[in-house]
Design an enzyme around this catalytic site. Structure first.
Site, PDB file in Angstrom:
ATOM      1  N   SER A 257       0.810  -1.216   0.000  1.00 49.77           N
ATOM      2  CA  SER A 257       0.000   0.000   0.000  1.00 49.77           C
ATOM      3  C   SER A 257       0.843   1.266   0.000  1.00 49.77           C
ATOM      4  CB  SER A 257      -0.938   0.007   1.212  1.00 49.77           C
ATOM      5  OG  SER A 257      -0.203  -0.071   2.420  1.00 49.77           O
ATOM      6  N   GLY A 286      -1.858  -4.135   1.143  1.00 52.90           N
ATOM      7  CA  GLY A 286      -1.945  -5.395   1.880  1.00 52.90           C
ATOM      8  C   GLY A 286      -0.989  -6.471   1.424  1.00 52.90           C
ATOM      9  N   ASN A 316       3.948  -5.888   5.642  1.00 54.36           N
ATOM     10  CA  ASN A 316       2.731  -6.654   5.934  1.00 54.36           C
ATOM     11  C   ASN A 316       3.039  -8.083   6.362  1.00 54.36           C
ATOM     12  OD1 ASN A 316       0.813  -4.582   5.406  1.00 54.36           O
ATOM     13  ND2 ASN A 316       1.133  -4.868   3.220  1.00 54.36           N
ATOM     14  N   ASP A 407      -0.849   7.637  10.377  1.00 51.81           N
ATOM     15  CA  ASP A 407      -1.181   6.398  11.087  1.00 51.81           C
ATOM     16  C   ASP A 407       0.080   5.663  11.539  1.00 51.81           C
ATOM     17  OD1 ASP A 407      -0.215   5.510   8.680  1.00 51.81           O
ATOM     18  OD2 ASP A 407      -1.922   4.201   8.216  1.00 51.81           O
ATOM     19  N   HIS A 410       1.718   4.758   6.965  1.00 54.29           N
ATOM     20  CA  HIS A 410       1.612   5.230   5.583  1.00 54.29           C
ATOM     21  C   HIS A 410       1.981   6.705   5.494  1.00 54.29           C
ATOM     22  CE1 HIS A 410      -1.151   1.738   5.790  1.00 54.29           C
ATOM     23  NE2 HIS A 410      -0.693   1.504   4.570  1.00 54.29           N
TER      24      HIS A 410
END
Length: 432
Positions: A257, A286, A316, A407, A410
């Site tokens: 992502s 993802g 991930n 967050d 990202h």
């Protein structure tokens, strides 16, 4: 005690453990195991089930995220979990410490499951064995296929949720059912049983945690099924269009992502920094290493000859599955091997996985740091080059600001600018 005496006593000790272990540990069979309790909730709040029904209060920020648990389901004593518009909903068993070591050789986690509604959701089953020991079995596509098919009994080998070095001597969270998206399911007769119990063996397959990162597979999470494969087909169509039109693709980005969002959320910056290279974005939200491998093996770089491919993957593997660093590095190595094979004239710029979490004490950041420490060994400085630009995102004390990654994972626009500026000197050299 002499060594010889200890040698003869060890088999007796193992036999005693086997004899002492009951054939079935009834985690929830009509009622919770003695001393255990049922909890349910979402990612932030979980509370005990007191009485026949429990309901999470609706959050003002997520007014549609509702979790409901009902023990008065059609099958007596079944637990029913309903949820909607939820990133994470769960019902789990919290028990006194259980020694599950005698069940590791041939034991299984078994339960009865009924899928009432799961068209827009997904399931996973989980066992937690302590700090940094969350072991999960994904069950999305098979669960959706079982919708409306009534009750069925599932048995997963206990080894599916055990890794070398895990301590299963005092497990206090032996089972959880986690839901995403929206769904309505019922579960009953949750137990851990030996393989000898009624001669029954595990009936459900599970991936080998040691090789999953290098085993090509599409991403099959509940939140990816609607768009992941269509995006893959769109990318193949775009490559075919460029080939037919004689358009060059000088630069390709491959990743998850963090790469995907160049195109998805930062298109003007993407064009500003990389438009002159006729770039192709092969980032998929993802994705883990095995998903990149599947895409490479299914045409995503066929028919192009970029001067440079930028690869960043692995966060991930850390965050979604808690892979060991060596497992993730094996997956990255396999991706690089595939790129070398399919793009023999392309220089590959392998980026360190970006920092995550608030500071250096964050557990997932520490795992990524251990991965990054191994990545330079994958670069030959002839076709594969390694670059760590993580300092561009961090304060001098190692903290990560939400002004750069809101967050703490990202980047926002400022984060992407920092990425581009830090990488540009190396990129220009490789492009030449």
């Amino acid at each position: 005690m002499t060594l010889r005496r200890l040698f003869y006593l060890l088999p007796l000790f193992a036999w005693t453990l086997a004899v002492a272990a009951p054939p079935i540990v009834p985690l929830y069979v009509d009622k919770p195991l003695d001393g255990a309790r049922i909890l349910f909730g979402d990612f932030d709040v979980q509370k005990p089930l007191d009485g026949a029904q429990g309901r999470m209060a609706e959050d003002a920020k997520q007014p549609h995220a509702v979790v409901e648990l009902d023990r008065n389901a059609a099958r007596p004593h079944a637990l029913r979990l309903g949820w909607k518009d939820s990133w994470f909903s769960t019902v789990r068993i919290e028990s006194p410490p259980l020694d599950l070591r005698p069940y590791l050789t041939d034991g299984a986690i078994a339960f009865d499951l009924k899928i009432n509604e799961l068209a827009n959701g997904g399931l996973a089953f989980r066992l937690d064995c302590g700090k940094d020991c969350e072991r999960k079995i994904g069950y999305v596509v098979p669960a959706r296929a079982a919708q409306g098919q009534g009750w069925r009994t599932l048995r997963f080998a206990l080894s599916c949720v055990h890794r070398q070095g895990d301590d299963f001597s005092a497990v206090t969270q032996p089972f959880a059912l986690d839901g995403t998206g929206a769904g309505d399911v019922e579960i009953a007769n949750i137990r851990i049983e030996t393989g000898a119990e009624a001669g029954r063996a595990p009936t459900m397959p599970c991936p080998d945690y040691r090789t999953v990162s290098v085993t090509p597979a599409p991403l099959e999470e509940s939140w990816s099924l609607d768009w992941w494969m269509p995006r893959h087909r769109d990318k193949l169509a775009e490559i075919a269009r460029r080939r037919t039109a004689g358009e060059a693709t000088d630069l390709v980005f491959i990743g998850d992502s963090i790469t995907h969002n160049w195109e998805k959320e930062q298109a003007p910056l993407w064009q500003q920094f990389y438009g002159k290279y006729h770039p192709l974005n092969l980032g998929y939200g993802g994705d883990r290493t095995e998903n990149v491998l599947w895409r490479l093996q299914n045409g995503e770089v066929d028919g192009i000859a970029p001067k440079v491919a930028v690869l960043m993957i692995g966060t991930n593997n850390t965050g979604l599955r808690h892979d060991d660093p060596e497992v993730t590095v094996a997956g990255i190595r396999r991706d690089l091997d595939e790129l070398r094979k399919r793009l023999p004239q392309t220089r590959v710029l392998l980026l360190a996985i970006f920092p995550r979490g608030p500071d250096a004490a964050d557990g997932l950041r520490q795992v990524n740091a251990r991965i990054n420490a191994l990545l330079p060994t994958l670069a030959d400085n002839k076709q594969v080059f390694y670059l760590d630009i993580n300092a561009a995102f961090l304060a001098p004390d190692g903290s990560l600001s939400r002004d750069i990654m809101p967050d703490l994972l990202h980047p926002n626009a400022e984060g992407y600018r920092r990425w581009a500026r830090a990488m540009q000197p190396t990129l220009e050299r490789l492009m030449r």
